[in-house]
Design an enzyme around this catalytic site. Structure first.
Site, PDB file in Angstrom:
ATOM      1  N   GLY B  21       0.795  -1.154  -0.087  1.00 41.99           N
ATOM      2  CA  GLY B  21      -0.062   0.058   0.068  1.00 41.99           C
ATOM      3  C   GLY B  21       0.797   1.189  -0.061  1.00 41.99           C
ATOM      4  CB  THR B 147       3.883   0.402   6.572  1.00 47.87           C
ATOM      5  OG1 THR B 147       2.487   0.105   6.963  1.00 47.87           O
ATOM      6  CG2 THR B 147       5.004   0.224   7.932  1.00 47.87           C
ATOM      7  CG  ASP B 149      -0.788  -0.789   8.257  1.00 49.22           C
ATOM      8  OD1 ASP B 149      -1.725  -0.019   8.276  1.00 49.22           O
ATOM      9  OD2 ASP B 149      -0.654  -1.728   7.464  1.00 49.22           O
ATOM     10  NE  ARG B 197      -8.918  -6.759   7.166  1.00 48.92           N
ATOM     11  CZ  ARG B 197     -10.198  -6.692   7.314  1.00 48.92           C
ATOM     12  NH1 ARG B 197     -10.401  -5.247   7.385  1.00 48.92           N
ATOM     13  NH2 ARG B 197     -10.979  -7.625   6.904  1.00 48.92           N
ATOM     14  CD  GLU B 252      -8.866  -1.400   8.008  1.00 52.79           C
ATOM     15  OE1 GLU B 252      -9.434  -1.459   6.968  1.00 52.79           O
ATOM     16  OE2 GLU B 252      -7.528  -1.099   7.798  1.00 52.79           O
ATOM     17  CD  GLN B 304      -7.469   5.887   6.816  1.00 55.38           C
ATOM     18  OE1 GLN B 304      -7.286   5.970   7.833  1.00 55.38           O
ATOM     19  NE2 GLN B 304      -8.672   5.386   6.415  1.00 55.38           N
TER      20      GLN B 304
END
Lengths: 425, 425
Positions: B21, B147, B149, B197, B252, B304
């Protein structure tokens, strides 16, 4: 246009109220109102939570706020005094509400009432000016335009719209760069759902993100057109095959041929209620089921209309200007008018503010012209670009703190002492 | 840490690939790589669509791009050369892929390979460095962190995270100002769904929007905690009763006690598939059904992670710095390392870049520390604030055009002539 002019009320206070859904720049209008009134030595009260504050006699004394705080309203989103969704009934159905408002105005020597909202608010301001006259109370009522929906009559555009338009165009562009990067192995179809239940103004603004068949957004779905599933799927497929990916911008108000909102047609939530909003997930499911493409969808909701961090300078300036003009009109003795934006040139873009009679604005709705939507129904025309392009120009100044967040102001909102009995008890 | 050092490869080309991503600042890393390599007279090829471009011998010659275009990468979101979601199998399962990569490297005299991604990419870079050695081909492989994340091991934070964190904090703040304005008659509960996630880093960053029990976000839902419906509803209710409204930020990846994603638990779309993503609408339905409050929810999705218009300056600087450091390490002869960010002070925030062995990063996942989540499970602690606050500081410079849109660059992406047969045919 012939707004009624009377001699200025000699003294008294000015009441300002915010109405309906707020925007990224409605507080810039408040700043325009308060700074202009201060400049003329007039005290501004604000109604807490819109017209409800006037009915409840919940008034805020803005003279307790510093000049710096009022200046900071110019860059603070949301409604600083609170807004409300509350439509006054007709004079016939609830004359008591109008009389109560006049009673509150009389108790606090309110001689000018500025109502910042859409076409409902214009109607309320108009009725108030009429009942004031009937009750022998000298009140000047000015409507002040505000709505992200851009659906007010007479005015060329509505303060609030340019900023949501800019946010939408930027977001469409940015998300499309993301999708383009990933399309080879991941998401091929991206769907962005935007506000606009009855008119596609905001969806149309997404079209500013790119120009030409291969540039995003590749499809725009307008509430003005009945959703044609076959044509939609064919264009998505053709776009993915030609470009490699596809960005769709969908207005929340897209309806099927039967007139039902797509967002409500057929989907059920965990509790058996019809789907709780979201045309984007419905379209995504359709794309997946019929074309098999991997998709993502986004629904920014309130983020789009509160995104002061991406506000349009033109919009912020117009929002301030209508507030200032409203005070000028009121103090000059005008009544039942709204300062509207008049476009005098497309390129270079020029505009001015003029008064227009509320009677021409109240309860009317400006539709998007038919010639703004391209022949295939999925894009915008050159005429739409000419209209929309100037409205997103410039980056409205915004101070940031050392913490990396915008320096939004929170007012003290000091209450004015009540003088009346509670209403309706 | 003891990254293996060998004498620098004398000549050759450098290959840069983006993986997984994309982010608002991954292209800033690309700019760091290309500008640093150009400064040392080394030609940079980029793989089209990540590692797939290397397997397919689809290489881009970045020397065809102007200095201005490369500089503009520093402020352009998405992945300028394309990225992919493609995990190479293990050496045992698909040695042919690794051998193909070495074959492509050999054909184009690739002596340095920089792989810009997460922990999977670190693993690929590590394996490539090993197989290069086994096949007698001198290749230096450097992992470059990226990332949203924030889940890479060893590095203090990941380029890409700071910007999505800033976007999330700003959006939480802005939407909350909107909700606060309208709560008297309209929306009382607003739910913002954010990415994450497996870890709640992004949701945690929303906590920077405010501090104290009454400031938004009032609840954060982390994937680290099983969703406790009763506690959630009780806190939403208490917040609405005390504050008048309530902002919830939900990751999410929120799961119920049975370990199912809430977004997938029980809801069905129009086609009978389980609900297509979205924990926010599930929570909204719950709030409506059990508490009766009017709600709104937002799901910004790709917006985002592509929101370069709201990027963090610290993040953009770190993204550039790791790209530059990766080139320095590669040309200095290091192998199987990653430039990582080391925090040397919280306040004032200070950081530096150091090499860390890929073996310590590959396939590992950094969880959010338990002491970052407040005792009741719905907020962040002072320790979390200390860690997160510096990462959203500063506004990364971004030029806008006269049209009101950011001036994002689109590269020419000139293909390098192929020299090999197609792979796998």
């Amino acid at each position: 246009m012939s707004p009624s002019r009377r001699s200025p009320a000699a003294t008294g206070n000015l009441l300002y109220a915010q109405s309906g859904g707020v925007t990224a720049v409605i507080n810039a209008t408040a700043a325009g109102v308060i700074e202009a009134a201060r400049g003329k030595g007039v005290k501004v009260y604000a109604a807490r939570n819109g017209i409800l504050g006037a009915l409840r006699e919940e008034l805020i004394d803005t003279s307790k706020e510093s000049a710096a705080a009022i200046a900071a309203l110019r860059h603070t989103p949301g409604g600083a005094f609170g807004s409300c969704r509350y439509k006054l009934k007709s004079l016939q159905d609830n004359r008591a509400e109008y009389e109560r408002l006049i009673e509150v105005f009389r108790a606090h020597d309110i001689r000018w009432f500025l109502y910042n909202g859409g076409n409902d608010s214009a109607d309320t301001a108009l009725k108030l000016s009429q009942i004031g006259k009937a009750l022998g109370y000298d009140i000047r009522c000015i409507g002040v335009p505000k709505t992200v929906d851009n659906d007010l009559a007479v005015t060329d555009c509505c303060p609030g719209f340019g900023s949501v338009a800019k946010y939408t165009a930027i977001s469409t562009l940015e998300a499309s760069l993301d999708v383009a990067s990933m399309a080879d192995t991941s998401t091929k179809v991206f769907i962005l759902e935007v506000m606009g239940r009855h008119a596609g103004w905001i969806a149309a603004a997404a079209g500013l993100a790119g120009e030409g068949a291969d540039a995003p957004p590749h499809l725009i779905l307008f509430p003005e057109n009945a959703f044609d599933e076959a044509a939609f799927l064919a264009k998505v497929k053709a776009t993915v095959e030609r470009v490699g990916w596809c960005t769709v911008v969908a207005s929340e108000g897209v309806r099927n041929a039967a007139g039902q909102f797509l967002a409500e047609a057929g989907t059920r939530d965990a509790f058996g209620h019809s789907q709780l909003g979201g045309v984007a997930p419905v379209l995504a499911a359709l794309v997946k089921a019929k074309l098999g493409y991997k998709y993502h969808w986004a629904l920014p909701d309130y983020l789009q209309r509160s995104a002061r961090h991406a506000a349009s300078q033109v919009d912020a300036e117009q929002a301030y200007a209508v507030g200032k003009a409203a005070v000028d009109y009121a103090l000059a003795g005008m009544n039942a008018v709204m300062p509207v934006i008049v476009r005098t040139a497309d390129a270079p873009y020029r505009w001015k503010i003029e008064p227009a009679p509320l009677a021409k604005i109240a309860n009317r709705e400006k539709k998007m012209p038919k010639n703004f939507i391209s022949r295939d129904g999925f894009g915008i025309t050159a005429a739409a670009r000419r209209y929309l392009a100037p409205l997103i120009r410039g980056e409205a100044p915004l101070p940031y703190g050392k913490d990396g967040l915008p320096r939004y102001v929170r007012l003290k909102n000091t209450a004015v002492t009540k003088k009346l009995m509670a209403f309706g008890r």
